[in-house]
Design a protein around this motif. Structure first.
Motif, PDB file in Angstrom:
ATOM      1  N   SER A   1     -26.087 -13.837 -27.057  1.00 37.79           N
ATOM      2  CA  SER A   1     -25.778 -15.255 -27.280  1.00 37.79           C
ATOM      3  C   SER A   1     -24.488 -15.401 -28.084  1.00 37.79           C
ATOM      4  CB  SER A   1     -26.936 -15.940 -28.010  1.00 37.79           C
ATOM      5  OG  SER A   1     -27.164 -15.325 -29.264  1.00 37.79           O
ATOM      6  N   GLY A   2     -23.831 -16.562 -27.949  1.00 40.56           N
ATOM      7  CA  GLY A   2     -22.612 -16.828 -28.697  1.00 40.56           C
ATOM      8  C   GLY A   2     -21.392 -16.159 -28.090  1.00 40.56           C
ATOM      9  N   ARG A   3     -20.390 -15.925 -28.913  1.00 37.98           N
ATOM     10  CA  ARG A   3     -19.124 -15.321 -28.479  1.00 37.98           C
ATOM     11  C   ARG A   3     -19.323 -13.803 -28.379  1.00 37.98           C
ATOM     12  NH1 ARG A   3     -14.030 -13.579 -30.538  1.00 37.98           N
ATOM     13  NH2 ARG A   3     -12.273 -14.397 -29.303  1.00 37.98           N
TER      14      ARG A   3
ATOM     15  N   ASN B   1     -24.925 -21.194 -33.060  1.00 39.34           N
ATOM     16  CA  ASN B   1     -23.637 -21.849 -32.842  1.00 39.34           C
ATOM     17  C   ASN B   1     -22.848 -21.067 -31.792  1.00 39.34           C
ATOM     18  OD1 ASN B   1     -22.232 -19.679 -34.190  1.00 39.34           O
ATOM     19  ND2 ASN B   1     -22.792 -20.631 -36.150  1.00 39.34           N
ATOM     20  N   GLU B   2     -21.663 -21.600 -31.427  1.00 39.49           N
ATOM     21  CA  GLU B   2     -20.882 -20.987 -30.354  1.00 39.49           C
ATOM     22  C   GLU B   2     -20.338 -19.621 -30.745  1.00 39.49           C
ATOM     23  OE1 GLU B   2     -17.823 -23.659 -29.177  1.00 39.49           O
ATOM     24  OE2 GLU B   2     -19.209 -25.163 -28.338  1.00 39.49           O
ATOM     25  N   GLU B   3     -20.016 -19.418 -31.994  1.00 37.56           N
ATOM     26  CA  GLU B   3     -19.433 -18.152 -32.443  1.00 37.56           C
ATOM     27  C   GLU B   3     -20.503 -17.069 -32.592  1.00 37.56           C
ATOM     28  OE1 GLU B   3     -16.232 -17.212 -33.242  1.00 37.56           O
ATOM     29  OE2 GLU B   3     -15.517 -19.077 -32.339  1.00 37.56           O
TER      30      GLU B   3
ATOM     31  N   GLY C   1     -23.919 -17.356 -31.936  1.00 36.97           N
ATOM     32  CA  GLY C   1     -25.113 -17.442 -31.121  1.00 36.97           C
ATOM     33  C   GLY C   1     -26.322 -17.657 -32.019  1.00 36.97           C
TER      34      GLY C   1
END
Length: 287
Positions: free
Chosen positions: A245-247, A200-202, A204
């Protein structure tokens, strides 16, 4: 003419003295001598046979005594080995408990007087079986506790309140950030089962592992996952590769430990590795 038995008895000084026995007396005397000789022979044979039987019995008893001494010595040697193993087990148990206490994990057993019974017996001293069961319990507990660092690197951010590295606002950091090389191997710190994986975006690429019933660990910002939900993992097994990855502001691993569904500081679990290397070793198969 009457038969006579004529005998001459010579004294110590060489003087002779004749001795006469009538025929009937001579027969009686010879019969008496004969019976004495036969009785002596029979008695000698009887006592000789009895002596030999007693000697055989004594030899058998001596052999049994030697075997008994040898068995007693083996028992003493085995008892010494058991005592030595029990001492080692006690040391291991105490050391494991001290390690778990350092990270705030208590070994507990649920006891209840309901549905219990049995004959009353006085308390016994520690037995080898009891210590073995205690050791098994400690080992089982340790296997499910995440101990040691999951990856090589430098701790770049600790657990607790901090300024968010992206927006610079006060925030709570629920894990430990370990900065390392891109593609650095990430290992499971304890035995367990992968309970979740995803991206996910948060977070990764991320993995969550359940260790027993009380611990869960999470791994965020991975470059690549090497395990999937449902996979069983063992301590030291590579589960993924470090990434960005991610934030995230750079290559690192965000590592979380949850104890009974609450986040805890992973640093004390990571630093306990020095104590793990001091665990004593003993070959119980020789005991």
């Amino acid at each position: 003419m009457h038969e006579q038995l004529h005998r001459i008895i010579t004294g110590a000084r060489g003087k002779s003295r004749p001795f006469f026995l009538a025929g009937r007396r001579s027969r009686y005397a010879l019969a008496a001598v004969f019976f004495l000789l036969v009785g002596g022979i029979i008695s000698g044979w009887f006592f000789s046979d009895r002596y030999l039987a007693q000697r055989r019995q004594i030899t058998s008893l001596e052999s049994e005594l030697a075997a008994s001494k040898s068995l007693n010595q083996r028992i003493r040697d085995q008892q010494a080995q058991v005592n030595s193993s029990m001492t080692e087990l006690k040391k291991r148990s105490r050391l494991i408990e001290s390690i778990l206490n350092k990270v705030g994990v208590a070994l507990k057993m649920k006891r209840s007087t309901n549905g219990a019974g049995g004959p009353f017996r006085k308390p016994a001293k520690d037995s080898y079986q009891d210590l073995t069961l205690e050791m098994d319990r400690c080992i089982t507990a340790v296997c499910s506790v995440p101990l040691g660092p999951p990856a090589r690197g430098i701790v770049s951010s600790t657990y607790g309140n901090r300024l968010d590295p992206i927006n610079q606002k006060p925030a709570f950091h629920g894990g430990l950030d370990i900065k390392g090389r891109d593609g650095e191997k990430i290992s499971a710190p304890a035995d367990g089962v992968v309970s979740e994986h995803g991206c996910n975006e948060e977070c990764g690429n991320f993995i969550e592992i359940e260790h027993g019933k009380v611990f869960r660990t999470r791994y965020y910002h991975l470059q690549k996952r090497l395990v999937a939900t449902g996979d069983r993992v063992t301590r030291g097994q590579t589960i993924g590769l470090m990434g960005n990855s991610g934030r995230s502001t750079g290559t690192h691993l965000h590592y979380e430990i949850h104890y009974r569904n609450r986040p805890v500081d992973p640093l004390r679990f990571v630093q306990i590795r020095n104590h793990i290397t001091r665990l004593p070793t003993v070959d119980l198969d020789k005991s």
